[in-house]
Design a protein around this motif. Structure first.
Motif, PDB file in Angstrom:
ATOM      1  N   MET A   1       1.236   9.943   0.902  1.00  0.00           N
ATOM      2  CA  MET A   1       1.631  11.224   2.419  1.00  0.00           C
ATOM      3  C   MET A   1       2.555  11.825   1.145  1.00  0.00           C
ATOM      4  SD  MET A   1       2.256   8.659   5.049  1.00  0.00           S
ATOM      5  CE  MET A   1       3.370   7.856   4.921  1.00  0.00           C
ATOM      6  N   GLY A   2       3.327  11.645   0.407  1.00  0.00           N
ATOM      7  CA  GLY A   2       4.906  12.083   0.105  1.00  0.00           C
ATOM      8  C   GLY A   2       3.931  13.026  -1.065  1.00  0.00           C
ATOM      9  N   LEU A   3       2.455  13.111  -1.579  1.00  0.00           N
ATOM     10  CA  LEU A   3       1.647  14.175  -2.189  1.00  0.00           C
ATOM     11  C   LEU A   3       1.017  15.052  -1.574  1.00  0.00           C
ATOM     12  CD1 LEU A   3       0.579  11.504  -5.559  1.00  0.00           C
ATOM     13  CD2 LEU A   3       1.642  13.508  -5.638  1.00  0.00           C
ATOM     14  N   TRP A   4       0.784  14.687  -0.813  1.00  0.00           N
ATOM     15  CA  TRP A   4       0.563  15.425   0.470  1.00  0.00           C
ATOM     16  C   TRP A   4       1.463  16.655   1.211  1.00  0.00           C
ATOM     17  CZ3 TRP A   4      -2.402  11.647   3.566  1.00  0.00           C
ATOM     18  CH2 TRP A   4      -3.812  10.875   3.011  1.00  0.00           C
TER      19      TRP A   4
ATOM     20  N   ALA B   1      -7.388   6.330  -2.086  1.00  0.00           N
ATOM     21  CA  ALA B   1      -8.401   5.392  -2.970  1.00  0.00           C
ATOM     22  C   ALA B   1      -7.894   3.738  -3.606  1.00  0.00           C
ATOM     23  CB  ALA B   1      -9.304   6.294  -3.362  1.00  0.00           C
ATOM     24  N   ALA B   2      -6.737   4.060  -4.014  1.00  0.00           N
ATOM     25  CA  ALA B   2      -6.334   3.516  -5.095  1.00  0.00           C
ATOM     26  C   ALA B   2      -5.691   2.407  -4.448  1.00  0.00           C
ATOM     27  CB  ALA B   2      -5.307   4.115  -5.802  1.00  0.00           C
ATOM     28  N   ALA B   3      -4.610   2.598  -3.078  1.00  0.00           N
ATOM     29  CA  ALA B   3      -4.406   1.626  -1.767  1.00  0.00           C
ATOM     30  C   ALA B   3      -5.639   1.352  -1.392  1.00  0.00           C
ATOM     31  CB  ALA B   3      -3.538   2.671  -0.867  1.00  0.00           C
ATOM     32  N   ILE B   4      -6.784   1.686  -1.157  1.00  0.00           N
ATOM     33  CA  ILE B   4      -7.289   0.748  -0.771  1.00  0.00           C
ATOM     34  C   ILE B   4      -7.791   0.064  -1.132  1.00  0.00           C
ATOM     35  CG2 ILE B   4     -10.024   1.457   0.507  1.00  0.00           C
ATOM     36  CD1 ILE B   4      -8.961   3.897   1.277  1.00  0.00           C
TER      37      ILE B   4
ATOM     38  N   LEU C   1       0.198  -0.315   3.820  1.00  0.00           N
ATOM     39  CA  LEU C   1      -0.350  -0.456   2.418  1.00  0.00           C
ATOM     40  C   LEU C   1       0.129   0.206   1.395  1.00  0.00           C
ATOM     41  CD1 LEU C   1      -4.055  -0.314   2.739  1.00  0.00           C
ATOM     42  CD2 LEU C   1      -3.164  -2.633   2.638  1.00  0.00           C
ATOM     43  N   PRO C   2       0.699  -0.609   0.106  1.00  0.00           N
ATOM     44  CA  PRO C   2       1.061   0.202  -0.971  1.00  0.00           C
ATOM     45  C   PRO C   2       0.661   1.455  -1.045  1.00  0.00           C
ATOM     46  CG  PRO C   2       1.063  -2.573  -1.251  1.00  0.00           C
ATOM     47  CD  PRO C   2       0.131  -1.976  -0.361  1.00  0.00           C
ATOM     48  N   GLY C   3       1.131   2.608  -1.410  1.00  0.00           N
ATOM     49  CA  GLY C   3       0.252   3.637  -2.091  1.00  0.00           C
ATOM     50  C   GLY C   3       0.046   4.619  -0.971  1.00  0.00           C
TER      51      GLY C   3
END
Length: 127
Positions: free
Chosen positions: A73-76, A117-120, A66-68
């Motif tokens: 992962m990058g933010l984490w 959450a936004a990706a979902i 999924l996009p996002g």
């Protein structure tokens, strides 16, 4: 192997969690003030949880990309570096001013969860 760099990042972070936890339990035992010891342990705990989250998203991506997900992962990963890294550095150096970096890392970690959450929410419903 898809996402090879992400898998490598996650497994090396997992190894670091074990190393840091063992270091805190053995080499640092009695060496730090209770406050700095708690800070170090908080860094280990948050790194562990977010490493597990990285692994979970990587496993998920193998069946549903999924996009996002990469953004999360990058933010984490950045959050782990800044949040846990600043706590480790603060505890080991005693320079408590490094704690000013910690909330930035925490904000990145939260951002990762919100990006996921936004990706979902943007993903088309399946089945």
């Amino acid at each position: 192997m898809q996402d090879r760099r992400w898998w490598l990042t996650a497994v090396l972070s997992g190894a670091l969690v074990v190393i840091a936890g063992a270091f805190a339990a053995h080499a640092l035992e009695g060496q730090l003030t209770p406050r700095l010891s708690a800070a170090f342990e908080t860094g280990v705990r948050y790194q562990a949880w977010h490493t597990l989250a990285l692994l979970a998203v990587l496993a998920w991506r193998s069946s549903a990309r999924l996009p996002g997900q990469r953004l999360a992962m990058g933010l984490w990963a950045a959050g782990i570096a800044l949040f846990s890294g600043s706590l480790y550095a603060m505890a080991l150096s005693g320079v408590t001013r490094l704690g000013i970096i910690t909330p930035i890392g925490g904000t990145l970690m939260i951002g990762g969860w919100l990006a996921l959450a936004a990706a979902i929410l943007r993903a088309p419903p399946r089945g």
